[in-house]
Design an enzyme around this catalytic site. Structure first.
Site, PDB file in Angstrom:
ATOM      1  N   CYS A  37      48.022  30.714  40.645  1.00 45.36           N
ATOM      2  CA  CYS A  37      49.163  32.418  41.069  1.00 45.36           C
ATOM      3  C   CYS A  37      49.556  32.080  42.402  1.00 45.36           C
ATOM      4  O   CYS A  37      49.269  31.737  43.273  1.00 45.36           O
ATOM      5  CB  CYS A  37      48.531  33.439  40.433  1.00 45.36           C
ATOM      6  SG  CYS A  37      48.401  33.860  39.335  1.00 45.36           S
ATOM      7  N   CYS A  41      51.321  38.128  42.573  1.00 55.74           N
ATOM      8  CA  CYS A  41      51.122  38.191  40.310  1.00 55.74           C
ATOM      9  C   CYS A  41      50.808  39.288  40.673  1.00 55.74           C
ATOM     10  O   CYS A  41      50.650  39.871  40.894  1.00 55.74           O
ATOM     11  CB  CYS A  41      50.248  36.534  40.436  1.00 55.74           C
ATOM     12  SG  CYS A  41      50.228  36.695  37.944  1.00 55.74           S
ATOM     13  N   CYS A  68      50.454  29.384  36.754  1.00 55.81           N
ATOM     14  CA  CYS A  68      51.344  30.378  35.959  1.00 55.81           C
ATOM     15  C   CYS A  68      52.268  30.563  35.535  1.00 55.81           C
ATOM     16  O   CYS A  68      52.938  30.261  36.305  1.00 55.81           O
ATOM     17  CB  CYS A  68      50.394  31.228  36.907  1.00 55.81           C
ATOM     18  SG  CYS A  68      50.840  33.271  36.267  1.00 55.81           S
ATOM     19  N   CYS A  71      53.799  33.877  37.245  1.00 47.97           N
ATOM     20  CA  CYS A  71      54.266  34.245  38.495  1.00 47.97           C
ATOM     21  C   CYS A  71      54.936  32.667  38.727  1.00 47.97           C
ATOM     22  O   CYS A  71      55.498  32.852  39.370  1.00 47.97           O
ATOM     23  CB  CYS A  71      53.390  34.297  39.409  1.00 47.97           C
ATOM     24  SG  CYS A  71      52.298  33.756  39.372  1.00 47.97           S
TER      25      CYS A  71
HETATM   26 ZN   LIG Z   1      50.029  34.681  38.294  1.00 51.56          ZN
END
Ligand SMILES: [Zn+2]
Length: 343
Positions: A37, A41, A68, A71
């Site tokens: 991330c 995030c 991810c 994000c």
């Molecule tokens: Zn994330």
């Protein structure tokens, strides 16, 4: 240009406060879920023991982690590059480039690009271009250039366009900024409030001073050449509205302001107005929202230069870690304003 990767403690602290200023400087890999991330995030924080930091998405992928979906950490550098390229373009163009033209350079749709640009700078590309021109004109003015030269040098095709652009945002005309408010009438009053005596001053464009425990001598100091008039019929209506917003904090976005600062200061003030009532932010948050995550000190000084307390809610800025920090009119007033907004 590549900023260095912070050490693990700094990185983890940035993750815990979801600090957008660190996006692009490292990614957070979570061994248990197999994803990585950006530091900011919004997903729930993993346990520290399951987290490893990587300098880039590529490094994280090399260990088998996946990006991810929430994000989208790999889009950070592309967004940043797109915003920097657009800022370059705006700085160099004679006329402000259209949103479509700027989005084309980045290869984004206009709507998406507008969102990316605004997230990074706190302003739309058009507002950014306006602020940049105003800042240039103002810099030239304070360097002692004539108003006309400053306006043309800043890239305005005509003086009337300058006044048109700045109307409604800054209130005072260029000559007045340069000259301590010459030619400007400021209506004022000191009213009793539950927070103590409150000074309100306003030009015909909007509120230019709101403070506690001050009187008109402070206005005379800040606007030495303005004409100061106590009370006034139109002013009383505005004053009632202002007092109501202080006593029962609600929506005061409609109250007009007459403030002036550098483009960055104005972006900070705007970021303050974007904080929902009942919430708080840090200087780092404000700097990031104003488009320059590294300018934390400058965000602090923009806060201190705020002329209009409450309506530009500088009381919503607290220290990282939750300490209330300072307030120009004393911590009791800050604490009370925050308490009211929480209810
Ligand atoms: Zn994330």
């Amino acid at each position: 240009m590549m900023a260095s990767v912070p050490n693990d403690d700094t990185a983890w602290a940035a993750v815990l406060r979801r600090d957008r200023a660190f996006d692009g400087r490292f990614v957070t890999g979570v061994l248990t879920t197999g994803i990585y991330c950006r530091p900011s995030c919004a997903a729930r924080h993993p346990l520290r023991e399951n987290v490893r930091f990587y300098a880039s998405g590529a490094e994280a992928r090399a260990t088998g982690l996946r990006a991810c979906k929430r994000c989208m950490p790999d889009d950070v550098s592309r967004d940043e590059a797109a915003v920097l390229a657009a800022i370059d373009e705006i700085k160099q163009a004679e006329d402000a480039p259209s949103l479509t033209a700027l989005a084309d350079i980045a290869g984004y749709s206009p709507t998406h690009f507008q969102r990316v640009f605004k997230r990074a700078t706190g302003l739309s590309p058009a507002a950014y271009a306006r602020a940049l021109r105003e800042e240039r004109a103002r810099d030239a003015l304070s360097a002692g250039e004539s108003v006309t030269n400053a306006i043309y040098d800043a890239g305005y095709g005509s003086a009337s366009r300058f006044y048109e652009d700045t109307k409604g945002r800054l209130g005072m005309t260029a000559s007045a900024w340069r000259d301590g408010g010459a030619g400007v009438t400021i209506h004022w009053a000191v009213v009793k409030t539950s927070l103590g005596p409150m000074l309100v001053g306003a030009t015909d464009k909007g509120v230019c001073r709101l403070s506690f425990n001050e009187d008109d001598s402070e206005l005379a100091r800040r606007f030495p050449k303005a004409e100061l008039v106590e009370g006034g019929k139109d002013f009383e209506r505005l004053l009632a509205d202002v007092v109501a917003s202080v006593e029962a904090p609600g929506d005061f976005a409609h109250i007009p302001l007459d403030v002036k600062g550098t483009a960055f200061q104005e972006a900070c003030w705007k970021a303050l107005r974007d904080i929902p009532a009942g919430e708080t932010r840090t200087y780092a948050d404000i700097a990031a929202a104003a488009g320059n995550p590294k300018a934390v000190r400058a965000a602090g000084s923009a806060n201190a230069r705020n002329n209009v307390a409450v309506l530009i809610p500088c009381h919503r800025v607290i220290r990282t870690g939750g300490d209330l920090g300072g307030y120009a009119y004393g911590l009791d007033i800050k604490r009370e304003l925050l308490a009211r907004e929480k209810n």
